[in-house]
Design a protein around this motif. Structure first.
Motif, PDB file in Angstrom:
ATOM      1  N   TYR A 116       0.950  -1.071  -0.105  1.00 17.46           N
ATOM      2  CA  TYR A 116       0.034  -0.132   0.050  1.00 17.46           C
ATOM      3  C   TYR A 116       0.923   1.346   0.118  1.00 17.46           C
ATOM      4  O   TYR A 116       1.792   1.219   0.876  1.00 17.46           O
ATOM      5  CB  TYR A 116      -0.827   0.001   1.251  1.00 17.46           C
ATOM      6  N   ILE A 117       0.670   2.032  -0.891  1.00 20.89           N
ATOM      7  CA  ILE A 117       1.435   3.247  -0.760  1.00 20.89           C
ATOM      8  C   ILE A 117       0.674   4.570  -0.660  1.00 20.89           C
ATOM      9  O   ILE A 117      -0.371   4.862  -1.193  1.00 20.89           O
ATOM     10  CB  ILE A 117       1.925   3.560  -2.426  1.00 20.89           C
ATOM     11  N   GLY A 118       0.900   5.477   0.387  1.00 19.45           N
ATOM     12  CA  GLY A 118       0.243   6.784   0.707  1.00 19.45           C
ATOM     13  C   GLY A 118       1.191   7.828   0.859  1.00 19.45           C
ATOM     14  O   GLY A 118       2.600   7.538   0.708  1.00 19.45           O
ATOM     15  N   VAL A 119       0.580   8.895   1.029  1.00 18.62           N
ATOM     16  CA  VAL A 119       1.275  10.329   1.190  1.00 18.62           C
ATOM     17  C   VAL A 119       0.677  10.905   2.679  1.00 18.62           C
ATOM     18  O   VAL A 119      -0.342  10.719   2.630  1.00 18.62           O
ATOM     19  CB  VAL A 119       1.365  11.157   0.049  1.00 18.62           C
ATOM     20  N   THR A 120       1.674  11.418   3.340  1.00 16.80           N
ATOM     21  CA  THR A 120       1.112  12.162   4.793  1.00 16.80           C
ATOM     22  C   THR A 120       1.944  13.139   5.090  1.00 16.80           C
ATOM     23  O   THR A 120       3.007  13.359   4.569  1.00 16.80           O
ATOM     24  CB  THR A 120       0.995  11.142   5.849  1.00 16.80           C
ATOM     25  N   ASN A 121       1.569  13.897   5.880  1.00 16.31           N
ATOM     26  CA  ASN A 121       2.304  14.988   6.685  1.00 16.31           C
ATOM     27  C   ASN A 121       2.677  14.422   8.161  1.00 16.31           C
ATOM     28  O   ASN A 121       3.521  15.219   8.922  1.00 16.31           O
ATOM     29  CB  ASN A 121       1.739  16.321   6.638  1.00 16.31           C
TER      30      ASN A 121
END
Length: 102
Positions: A24-29
Protein backbone atom coordinates in the motif's frame (compact mmCIF):
# COMPACT_ATOMS: atom_id res chain seq x y z
CA UNK A 1 6.85 32.79 -6.94
CA UNK A 2 6.03 30.38 -4.12
CA UNK A 3 6.13 31.52 -0.52
CA UNK A 4 7.50 29.10 2.04
CA UNK A 5 6.87 29.49 5.72
CA UNK A 6 9.42 27.33 7.48
CA UNK A 7 10.15 23.69 6.90
CA UNK A 8 7.37 21.27 6.08
CA UNK A 9 7.46 17.52 6.31
CA UNK A 10 5.71 15.21 3.89
CA UNK A 11 6.29 11.53 3.40
CA UNK A 12 5.44 8.96 0.81
CA UNK A 13 5.39 5.54 2.41
CA UNK A 14 4.89 1.90 1.61
CA UNK A 15 3.29 -0.46 4.10
CA UNK A 16 2.66 -4.16 3.76
CA UNK A 17 1.00 -7.08 5.51
CA UNK A 18 2.78 -9.66 7.68
CA UNK A 19 3.58 -11.96 4.73
CA UNK A 20 4.70 -9.00 2.55
CA UNK A 21 2.34 -10.06 -0.23
CA UNK A 22 0.44 -6.74 -0.53
CA UNK A 23 1.83 -3.21 -0.86
CA UNK A 24 0.00 0.00 0.00
CA UNK A 25 1.46 3.37 -1.02
CA UNK A 26 0.36 6.60 0.62
CA UNK A 27 1.35 10.19 1.36
CA UNK A 28 1.10 12.03 4.69
CA UNK A 29 2.44 14.97 6.65
CA UNK A 30 2.65 12.93 9.87
CA UNK A 31 4.09 9.47 9.33
CA UNK A 32 3.85 8.35 12.97
CA UNK A 33 0.17 9.31 13.18
CA UNK A 34 -0.60 7.64 9.84
CA UNK A 35 1.04 4.39 10.96
CA UNK A 36 -1.09 4.49 14.11
CA UNK A 37 -4.16 4.95 11.91
CA UNK A 38 -3.23 1.96 9.75
CA UNK A 39 -2.60 -0.19 12.85
CA UNK A 40 -5.99 0.48 14.44
CA UNK A 41 -8.88 -1.20 12.62
CA UNK A 42 -11.54 0.86 14.39
CA UNK A 43 -10.15 3.94 12.64
CA UNK A 44 -10.08 2.52 9.11
CA UNK A 45 -12.21 -0.62 8.96
CA UNK A 46 -13.45 0.04 5.41
CA UNK A 47 -10.13 0.95 3.80
CA UNK A 48 -7.77 -1.09 1.62
CA UNK A 49 -5.01 -1.16 4.23
CA UNK A 50 -7.34 -2.72 6.81
CA UNK A 51 -8.88 -5.18 4.37
CA UNK A 52 -5.43 -6.55 3.53
CA UNK A 53 -3.95 -6.00 7.02
CA UNK A 54 -1.29 -3.58 5.75
CA UNK A 55 0.25 -1.92 8.78
CA UNK A 56 3.98 -2.62 8.55
CA UNK A 57 6.17 0.20 7.24
CA UNK A 58 8.86 -1.04 4.87
CA UNK A 59 9.80 2.10 2.93
CA UNK A 60 9.45 5.88 3.08
CA UNK A 61 10.81 9.05 1.51
CA UNK A 62 10.81 12.55 3.02
CA UNK A 63 9.87 15.72 1.15
CA UNK A 64 9.43 19.38 2.10
CA UNK A 65 6.97 20.14 -0.70
CA UNK A 66 3.52 18.53 -0.85
CA UNK A 67 3.26 18.73 -4.64
CA UNK A 68 6.53 16.82 -5.02
CA UNK A 69 5.41 14.19 -2.52
CA UNK A 70 2.04 13.69 -4.24
CA UNK A 71 3.72 13.49 -7.64
CA UNK A 72 6.11 10.81 -6.32
CA UNK A 73 3.22 8.85 -4.76
CA UNK A 74 1.37 8.83 -8.10
CA UNK A 75 4.55 7.75 -9.89
CA UNK A 76 5.13 4.81 -7.53
CA UNK A 77 1.51 3.67 -7.77
CA UNK A 78 1.95 3.24 -11.53
CA UNK A 79 5.05 1.07 -11.16
CA UNK A 80 5.03 -2.71 -11.53
CA UNK A 81 5.33 -4.83 -8.39
CA UNK A 82 8.81 -5.89 -9.52
CA UNK A 83 9.98 -2.28 -9.74
CA UNK A 84 8.46 -1.44 -6.32
CA UNK A 85 10.15 -4.49 -4.80
CA UNK A 86 13.50 -3.34 -6.20
CA UNK A 87 13.02 0.18 -4.79
CA UNK A 88 12.20 -1.17 -1.33
CA UNK A 89 15.20 -3.51 -1.45
CA UNK A 90 17.60 -0.65 -2.23
CA UNK A 91 16.92 1.01 1.15
CA UNK A 92 15.60 -1.94 3.15
CA UNK A 93 17.29 -5.10 1.78
CA UNK A 94 15.77 -7.42 4.39
CA UNK A 95 12.34 -5.81 4.18
CA UNK A 96 12.38 -5.27 7.94
CA UNK A 97 9.43 -3.52 9.53
CA UNK A 98 10.39 0.11 10.22
CA UNK A 99 7.45 1.18 12.38
CA UNK A 100 9.58 1.57 15.52
CA UNK A 101 12.12 3.74 13.68
CA UNK A 102 9.63 6.56 13.04
Amino acid sequence: MKKTLGTHNYYIYIITNKTKSVLYIGVTNDLKERLYYHSNPEANSKHFSHKYNCKYLIYFEHYQDIETAISREKQLKKWSRKKKDFLISTKNPNWGFLNDEV
